[in-house]
Design an enzyme around this catalytic site. Structure first.
Site, PDB file in Angstrom:
ATOM      1  CB  SER A 150      26.601  -1.998   9.356  1.00  0.00           C
ATOM      2  OG  SER A 150      27.992  -1.960   9.453  1.00  0.00           O
ATOM      3  CE  LYS A 154      25.248  -2.580   0.990  1.00  0.00           C
ATOM      4  NZ  LYS A 154      26.313  -3.134   1.826  1.00  0.00           N
ATOM      5  NE  ARG A 198      30.184 -10.429   7.980  1.00  0.00           N
ATOM      6  CZ  ARG A 198      29.292  -9.533   7.625  1.00  0.00           C
ATOM      7  NH1 ARG A 198      28.866  -8.649   8.489  1.00  0.00           N
ATOM      8  NH2 ARG A 198      28.789  -9.539   6.398  1.00  0.00           N
TER       9      ARG A 198
HETATM   10  O1  PNS Z   1      30.424  -2.562   2.996  1.00  0.00           O
HETATM   11  P1  PNS Z   1      29.919  -2.925   1.638  1.00  0.00           P
HETATM   12  O2  PNS Z   1      28.651  -2.164   1.347  1.00  0.00           O
HETATM   13  O3  PNS Z   1      29.750  -4.400   1.454  1.00  0.00           O
HETATM   14  O4  PNS Z   1      31.041  -2.427   0.592  1.00  0.00           O
HETATM   15  C1  PNS Z   1      30.866  -2.547  -0.783  1.00  0.00           C
HETATM   16  C2  PNS Z   1      31.921  -1.732  -1.538  1.00  0.00           C
HETATM   17  C3  PNS Z   1      31.852  -0.282  -1.154  1.00  0.00           C
HETATM   18  C4  PNS Z   1      33.295  -2.266  -1.193  1.00  0.00           C
HETATM   19  C5  PNS Z   1      31.674  -1.909  -3.071  1.00  0.00           C
HETATM   20  O5  PNS Z   1      30.356  -1.602  -3.354  1.00  0.00           O
HETATM   21  C6  PNS Z   1      32.592  -1.030  -3.915  1.00  0.00           C
HETATM   22  O6  PNS Z   1      33.753  -1.332  -4.055  1.00  0.00           O
HETATM   23  N1  PNS Z   1      32.052   0.067  -4.461  1.00  0.00           N
HETATM   24  C7  PNS Z   1      32.819   0.985  -5.278  1.00  0.00           C
HETATM   25  C8  PNS Z   1      32.412   0.910  -6.742  1.00  0.00           C
HETATM   26  C9  PNS Z   1      33.155  -0.213  -7.470  1.00  0.00           C
HETATM   27  O7  PNS Z   1      34.352  -0.188  -7.629  1.00  0.00           O
HETATM   28  N2  PNS Z   1      32.395  -1.229  -7.916  1.00  0.00           N
HETATM   29  C10 PNS Z   1      32.958  -2.339  -8.682  1.00  0.00           C
HETATM   30  C11 PNS Z   1      33.531  -3.410  -7.801  1.00  0.00           C
HETATM   31  S1  PNS Z   1      32.343  -4.601  -7.394  1.00  0.00           S
END
Ligand code: PNS
Length: 162
Positions: A129, A42, A91
């Site tokens: 957000s 993102k 949500r």
């Molecule tokens: O607020 P978000 O953007 O929906 O959060 C997404 C997040 C950060 C929780 C997810 O992208 C994440 O866990 N990223 C870390 C990398 C990872 O472990 N990816 C594999 C799990 S899907």
């Protein structure tokens, strides 16, 4: 043994919906670590330092809440933190597919953690957000949706763009 949950996300920026999930999480877990993911595809409005500082400010009066950043896999970070669960907010139905995929992938990567979903207060179900960023960019009032520190930061961000 302390029951620590990791609450991961992008938090760009943190909203009252996120804070509601943290408060609910504290009724189940001994402590919550809010974890800002560094490895995200993102494009964010706020830098990671800005998001860290904003979250630290808004949770400063909450006991048993820590704020950290992490890179790499969430499950590896959760393991290093000795966490027992991953906390996420749910949500509405449209969140479900994405959350389900992430929870199952995390479970494939490590059987050590359960993902716990909590529902925020109904008044926050429409909040996210990206909508907040859009409202702020177009000059709308965000004060019902985010803490005052965040409203200020959004105003500053978009003023300096003009
Ligand atoms: O607020 P978000 O953007 O929906 O959060 C997404 C997040 C950060 C929780 C997810 O992208 C994440 O866990 N990223 C870390 C990398 C990872 O472990 N990816 C594999 C799990 S899907």
């Amino acid at each position: 043994m302390k029951r620590i949950a990791i609450y991961p996300g992008t938090f760009d920026p943190i909203t009252y919906g996120h804070l509601d999930i943290i408060k609910r999480g504290l009724t189940i877990f001994d402590s919550i670590t809010v974890a800002i993911a560094l490895d995200t595809p993102k494009q964010t409005l706020f830098s990671v330092e800005e998001r860290l500082s904003l979250i630290q400010k808004v949770v400063r009066r909450m006991k048993n809440v820590e704020v950290k950043t992490f890179s790499g896999l969430l499950v590896q970070f959760a393991k290093r933190q000795h966490a027992c669960a991953i906390l996420r907010g749910l949500r509405e139905v449209s969140d479900f597919e994405y959350e389900f995929q992430m929870a199952l992938m995390n479970r494939r990567l490590s059987k050590r953690f359960e993902t716990v979903f909590l529902m925020p207060n109904e008044k926050y179900t429409f909040l996210n957000s990206s909508i907040i960023r859009q409202v702020a960019q177009l000059g709308g009032d965000t004060s019902d949706f985010v803490p005052p520190e965040v409203t200020k930061a959004l105003q500053y961000k978009f003023q300096s763009e003009k």
